[in-house]
Design an enzyme around this catalytic site. Structure first.
Site, PDB file in Angstrom:
ATOM      1  N   LYS A  83      57.310  26.873  13.688  1.00 41.92           N
ATOM      2  CA  LYS A  83      56.208  27.125  12.752  1.00 41.92           C
ATOM      3  C   LYS A  83      55.619  25.808  12.226  1.00 41.92           C
ATOM      4  O   LYS A  83      54.455  25.743  11.844  1.00 41.92           O
ATOM      5  CB  LYS A  83      56.691  28.000  11.592  1.00 41.92           C
ATOM      6  CG  LYS A  83      57.067  29.426  12.034  1.00 41.92           C
ATOM      7  CD  LYS A  83      57.760  30.225  10.936  1.00 41.92           C
ATOM      8  CE  LYS A  83      58.134  31.624  11.435  1.00 41.92           C
ATOM      9  NZ  LYS A  83      59.028  32.350  10.523  1.00 41.92           N
ATOM     10  N   TYR A 258      62.889  30.153   3.714  1.00 37.75           N
ATOM     11  CA  TYR A 258      62.703  31.545   3.262  1.00 37.75           C
ATOM     12  C   TYR A 258      63.102  31.673   1.794  1.00 37.75           C
ATOM     13  O   TYR A 258      62.774  30.818   0.992  1.00 37.75           O
ATOM     14  CB  TYR A 258      63.498  32.523   4.145  1.00 37.75           C
ATOM     15  CG  TYR A 258      63.406  32.216   5.601  1.00 37.75           C
ATOM     16  CD1 TYR A 258      62.174  32.213   6.237  1.00 37.75           C
ATOM     17  CD2 TYR A 258      64.525  31.888   6.353  1.00 37.75           C
ATOM     18  CE1 TYR A 258      62.068  31.925   7.581  1.00 37.75           C
ATOM     19  CE2 TYR A 258      64.436  31.591   7.701  1.00 37.75           C
ATOM     20  CZ  TYR A 258      63.201  31.609   8.303  1.00 37.75           C
ATOM     21  OH  TYR A 258      63.100  31.308   9.623  1.00 37.75           O
ATOM     22  N   VAL A 276      66.283  30.875  12.935  1.00 37.71           N
ATOM     23  CA  VAL A 276      67.442  31.764  13.086  1.00 37.71           C
ATOM     24  C   VAL A 276      68.279  31.451  14.335  1.00 37.71           C
ATOM     25  O   VAL A 276      69.364  31.988  14.497  1.00 37.71           O
ATOM     26  CB  VAL A 276      67.070  33.270  13.089  1.00 37.71           C
ATOM     27  CG1 VAL A 276      66.563  33.721  11.739  1.00 37.71           C
ATOM     28  CG2 VAL A 276      66.074  33.594  14.182  1.00 37.71           C
TER      29      VAL A 276
HETATM   30  N1  GLU Z   1      61.276  34.899  16.201  1.00 38.25           N
HETATM   31  C1  GLU Z   1      61.909  35.203  14.952  1.00 38.25           C
HETATM   32  C2  GLU Z   1      61.218  36.374  14.331  1.00 38.25           C
HETATM   33  O1  GLU Z   1      60.045  36.383  14.274  1.00 38.25           O
HETATM   34  C3  GLU Z   1      61.854  33.985  14.086  1.00 38.25           C
HETATM   35  C4  GLU Z   1      62.700  34.146  12.923  1.00 38.25           C
HETATM   36  C5  GLU Z   1      63.177  32.864  12.322  1.00 38.25           C
HETATM   37  O2  GLU Z   1      63.572  31.887  12.977  1.00 38.25           O
HETATM   38  O3  GLU Z   1      63.187  32.872  11.119  1.00 38.25           O
HETATM   39  O4  GLU Z   1      61.777  37.319  13.878  1.00 38.25           O
END
Ligand code: GLU
Length: 322
Positions: A83, A258, A276
């Site tokens: 991101k 988060y 994650v």
């Molecule tokens: N591809 C994961 C999702 O969209 C990314 C989540 C993450 O790394 O926080 O659920």
């Protein structure tokens, strides 16, 4: 605290000369009792097979010196760390116009929450929760059309100065197969007119960028532009302006983990972004970038040992921004 100028392997902290490599060895030793805690992400099989005993940490300094420990050349799924790259590219093209579509406040909610998005009329709080990153992916699809993914990948390769970085298609396909919550986020934003392109096309771009695999050596190298005001200190390529780099670092500090972003800032005191897949990157502005990998996650979906390792790093070296 200062980096020992003639040799980026050493740090002077509280009158003491520390070798970065020795610090990494101490950290690896001190976190070892925590192995077995936390849980590997299992929402898709491709991530569930990660070895919870794996640990890696790499520090790349602005002069290119790299210190690493553990499985530091092993590639893993960067997931939400991607991101940061997506937002960098979007900010470069759209500048402040992007802020109309995605905000810059911590969400205090889990990464894939729908609730806030509903009562805030489809404008995600920040680009580092899923909804925000999906809007950013949409803006890149609008700009690059069918070539959005290849531009994101090229940017990652360029920032890492390494062409050997790719998307893991097994992970991307599996994400697409289990897309329903992210599809709900994207559809909700589409209903609020905050998504311009086809939901499936945007999700494919988003899932593919999340499925890029990199090692901690590669990740720490690639984030140097954020440790050097938007310009890669080695290749001298300018990716973004100093003001944009400042903003991305600020968002990483306040929104990079988060609903545990405050806790990460409290413990580590550096801009950082987790995924994650078990990776975390952190930036020491003006000095270095650090990447850690350990796939067992805490309850908020951040690497449990990785967070601890970064906390130990800034405690031992004094290299936090505070
Ligand atoms: N591809 C994961 C999702 O969209 C990314 C989540 C993450 O790394 O926080 O659920």
């Amino acid at each position: 605290m200062a980096l020992y100028k003639e040799n980026y392997s050493k740090i002077i902290t509280q009158g003491e000369l520390l070798e970065i490599q020795t610090v990494l060895q101490e950290i690896q030793h001190e976190i070892s009792p925590l192995f077995g805690q936390g849980k590997v992400a299992d929402y898709i099989p491709a991530l569930a097979s990660a070895n919870p005993q794996d640990f890696a940490m790499s520090v790349t300094c602005n002069d290119g010196t790299c210190h690493s420990i553990g499985v530091h050349t092993q590639k893993f799924s960067i997931q939400s760390i991607s991101k940061v790259y997506g937002y960098t590219l979007a900010l470069k093209h759209y500048k402040s116009a992007l802020y109309k579509r995605v905000g810059r406040e911590p969400s205090g909610d889990p990464f894939n929450s729908l609730v806030q998005l509903e009562y805030e009329a489809g404008i995600p709080r920040n680009p580092f929760i899923n909804a925000g990153a999906i809007v950013v992916a949409d803006s890149l699809v609008s700009h690059y059309k069918a070539k959005a993914l290849s531009h994101i990948l090229s940017f990652i390769q360029e920032s890492a100065d390494n062409d050997n970085i790719f998307v893991d298609r097994t992970v991307a396909d599996s994400e697409m197969e289990h897309r329903f919550r992210n599809m709900a986020l994207a559809s909700l934003m589409k209903s609020f007119d905050n998504l311009d392109n086809d939901v499936t096309e945007v999700l494919e771009t988003y899932f593919s960028q999340c499925s890029v695999t990199m090692s901690t050596d590669e990740l720490s190298r690639s984030m140097l532009y954020l440790a050097n005001n938007g310009t890669d200190p080695i290749t001298k390529k300018t990716f973004i302006t100093p003001a944009q780099a400042k903003r991305i670092n600020a968002l990483m500090l306040t929104c990079g983990h988060y609903d545990a972003s405050g806790d990460f800032a409290f413990r580590v005191g550096l801009p950082g972004k987790s995924g994650v897949g078990g990776g975390i990157v952190a930036v020491v502005p003006g000095k270095m970038s650090i990447a850690v990998y350990s796939p067992a996650l805490n309850e908020q979906g951040n690497s449990l040992l990785g967070t601890k390792a970064l906390e130990l790093f800034t405690t031992k070296t004094g290299l936090s921004i505070f």
